[in-house]
Design a protein around this motif. Structure first.
Motif, PDB file in Angstrom:
ATOM      1  N   THR B  41      -1.660  11.667   0.246  1.00 17.37           N
ATOM      2  CA  THR B  41      -1.932  11.414  -1.203  1.00 17.37           C
ATOM      3  C   THR B  41      -3.317  11.855  -1.471  1.00 17.37           C
ATOM      4  O   THR B  41      -3.755  12.551  -2.460  1.00 17.37           O
ATOM      5  N   GLN B  81       2.657   9.833  -6.730  1.00 22.81           N
ATOM      6  CA  GLN B  81       3.438   8.941  -6.022  1.00 22.81           C
ATOM      7  C   GLN B  81       3.807   7.512  -6.640  1.00 22.81           C
ATOM      8  O   GLN B  81       5.013   7.260  -6.621  1.00 22.81           O
ATOM      9  N   ASP B 157       4.149  14.142  -5.158  1.00 22.86           N
ATOM     10  CA  ASP B 157       3.751  13.139  -4.036  1.00 22.86           C
ATOM     11  C   ASP B 157       5.082  12.256  -3.808  1.00 22.86           C
ATOM     12  O   ASP B 157       5.191  11.470  -4.777  1.00 22.86           O
ATOM     13  N   GLU B 158       5.685  12.281  -2.619  1.00 30.50           N
ATOM     14  CA  GLU B 158       6.810  11.519  -2.172  1.00 30.50           C
ATOM     15  C   GLU B 158       7.591  11.322  -3.441  1.00 30.50           C
ATOM     16  O   GLU B 158       7.816  10.355  -3.998  1.00 30.50           O
TER      17      GLU B 158
HETATM   18 MG   LIG Z   1       0.871   8.846  -0.458  1.00 31.66          MG
END
Ligand SMILES: [Mg+2]
Ligand SMILES: Nc1ncnc2c1ncn2[C@@H]1O[C@H](COP(=O)(O)OP(=O)(O)OP(=O)(O)O)[C@@H](O)[C@H]1O
Lengths: 244, 282
Positions: B41, B81, B157-158
């Motif tokens: 991140t 995220q 992000d994810e």
């Molecule tokens: Mg992360």
């Protein structure tokens, strides 16, 4: 400019969605103050030629303009930065930091002005006769602008909601009561009066009161307010530039 | 193209990123893999101008992220995220806000919003408040939002964390579709199979350092194609071998409970980092 408008556009959109809630929550405390100090006390007491009601209404107005602009920017931006992370959406957008800062400050300023206008209307219903000219609104605007900018600074540098509440308790709340809102500052011992005279809200109360009661033109106080507005805005820009 | 040169990010004594060098080519799907706290991140935040590096340089399509942040912001789309949609606004209004922030003229904007809402299959929910959306719907809306201004590079992000298997597969298809349209994609994940299925190349990040880089095939070849799993009491132990014969010979020396299988990225990961990937269902 266009980017600044975009931020205000969102503010208006949100405001429209919860207009009632907004007015309800921003009006409760000024209404209580108006009732207790203005109506309860005010009708019976004379105060240097005017009724206490007319003396206190500009003070209550200054106080609630401060509170609502500070909270509008401070609380919502702090939550947006720390909790909802919606601030990121603005930070990754190709807009200048100036526009972002100005948009946020004006957004909160707008809310402050809106609730002030409603209080003015209410005060008239309570029987206060105030002289509201253009300068009155200039003073009101400066007040809202500077406290909205202060809210922005607090929101950007304070890293928890608890500390945000603490800041408000130690800075905003004392100002509400001490800065010539309910009584004249010269009632204090000289040292305390000197300190209080430095605080921005004192000058908001002085400006609004002098104009409303037609007691002369508050040039110095207006200049002090303008200086605070510029300073807090610049500070707000500076912290927004560095926020991560 | 993304060029990362000697990137460091320190939070006090914590070295979130510690000397990262990496190039992501135009047109590829690149996966940044790593356990919790590896610095994924943090890396994405620096690449997307949200955080400033302690040291090092990053170029996005030739623009440097700190000095030319404005140009960088026009090149990229970001799907963070966490959900950062405006919950009080509707799906449409969220996209409109983004369009306005990118100064898309209002006619083009409305058409684009409609298109994108259809693309992420949210057309019928355009005007309901985002507050009531499910996780998958929010993620799709965030992707739509990131695409509003036709970015050349998309950061995810994810993107599939917390989504059920069907929704994840639909998101993978969506990501592949975007890549086919020419968008470079950098995604982070700690789902190994996601990286294996989706990414042209992966980089494995551990404690702020890049410890492996290559196509999933290359990485698997590097640590060995075959794995022997041995049950040892309550624990499963793994050993990786270059070819089947070696693996078989090793297995023969053991008494019971052995499994021989082909290696996957997860084995690469464990071999290199010495620990399992975070996320209970990885
Ligand atoms: Mg992360
Ligand atoms: N704002 C911050 N202040 C201090 N430390 C931070 C901050 N942000 C991240 N870190 C630290 O940097 C390291 C990397 O964190 P990062 O969020 O980049 O990891 P990640 O790979 O994204 O992990 P996850 O899989 O859990 O999302 C961690 O040790 C984290 O504690």
């Amino acid at each position: 400019m266009r980017d600044t408008y975009t931020i205000i556009w969102r503010e208006l959109l949100l405001l429209r969605k919860k207009l009632l809630r907004f007015f309800a929550s921003s009006l409760v405390s000024p209404l209580l103050f108006l009732t207790a100090f203005g109506w309860g006390l005010g009708r019976s007491i004379q105060f240097g030629g005017t009724s206490y009601l007319e003396f206190v209404v500009p003070g209550i107005l200054a106080m609630s303009a401060m509170n609502s602009s500070y909270n509008a920017t401070g609380m919502s931006l702090n939550i947006s930065r720390l909790y909802f992370k919606t601030l990121e959406e603005f930070l990754v957008a190709p807009i200048s930091t100036w526009s972002l800062t100005l948009g946020n400050v004006l957004g909160g300023c707008l809310r402050g002005l809106l609730s002030s206008v409603v209080i003015l209307v209410l005060a008239h219903l309570y029987g206060a006769c105030l002289h509201c000219d253009l300068w009155f609104f200039v003073a009101l605007f400066l007040t809202c602008f500077l406290f909205s900018a202060l809210g922005l600074v607090a929101a950007m540098v304070i890293n928890s909601h608890e500390d945000m509440a603490r800041f408000s308790t130690f800075v905003i709340l004392p100002m509400s009561f001490l800065c010539g809102t309910f009584f004249q500052v010269d009632r204090f011992p000289p040292v305390v009066a000197k300190i209080v005279q430095v605080l921005p809200l004192t000058h908001s109360a002085i400006s609004l009161r002098m104009i409303a009661l037609e007691a002369g033109f508050p040039l110095v106080s207006l200049l002090v307010l303008a200086a605070y507005a510029v300073f807090f805005f610049w500070l707000g820009y500076w912290v927004t530039l560095r926020v991560e | 193209m993304i060029e990362i040169r000697g990137l460091c990010k320190y939070y006090g004594s914590v070295k979130a990123i510690d000397g990262l060098d990496l190039t992501v080519k135009s047109g590829e799907i690149f996966g940044l893999l790593g356990p919790n706290g590896a610095g994924k991140t943090t890396t994405v935040r620096i690449l997307t101008t949200l955080s400033r590096p302690t040291a090092g340089k990053v170029f996005i399509n030739g623009f440097e992220v700190t000095r030319q942040a404005m140009q960088v912001k026009k090149e990229i789309g970001v799907v963070p995220q966490h959900f950062n949609l405006d919950l009080e606004l509707s799906a449409w209004e969220n996209l409109e806000l983004h369009g306005r922030l990118h100064k898309i003229p209002s006619k083009v904007r409305s058409k684009r919003i409609e298109e994108l809402l259809d693309f992420v299959e949210l057309g019928d929910r355009a005007h309901s408040p985002v507050e009531h959306f499910s996780g998958g719907m929010k993620r799709r809306l965030m992707i739509a939002r990131a695409l509003m201004h036709n970015p050349k590079i998309l950061f995810l992000d994810e993107p599939t964390v917390g989504l059920d298997p069907q929704v994840r597969r639909r998101l993978w298809d969506l990501i592949r579709n975007l890549n086919r349209r020419g968008i470079t994609i950098l995604l982070t994940t700690h789902y190994i199979e996601e990286a294996e299925i989706l990414c042209h190349r992966v980089g494995i990040l551990d404690r702020g350092r890049l410890i492996a880089l290559g196509t999933p095939e290359e990485l698997k070849a590097k640590v060995g194609r075959f794995v022997v799993e041995v049950r040892d009491g309550d624990e499963t132990k793994y050993r990786v071998f270059g070819d089947r014969d070696q693996a078989l010979r090793f297995a023969a020396t053991l008494a019971d409970d052995v499994v021989i299988r082909e290696s996957n990225l997860e084995d690469v990961f464990i071999e290199l980092t010495g620990h399992r990937v975070g996320g209970s269902d990885a």
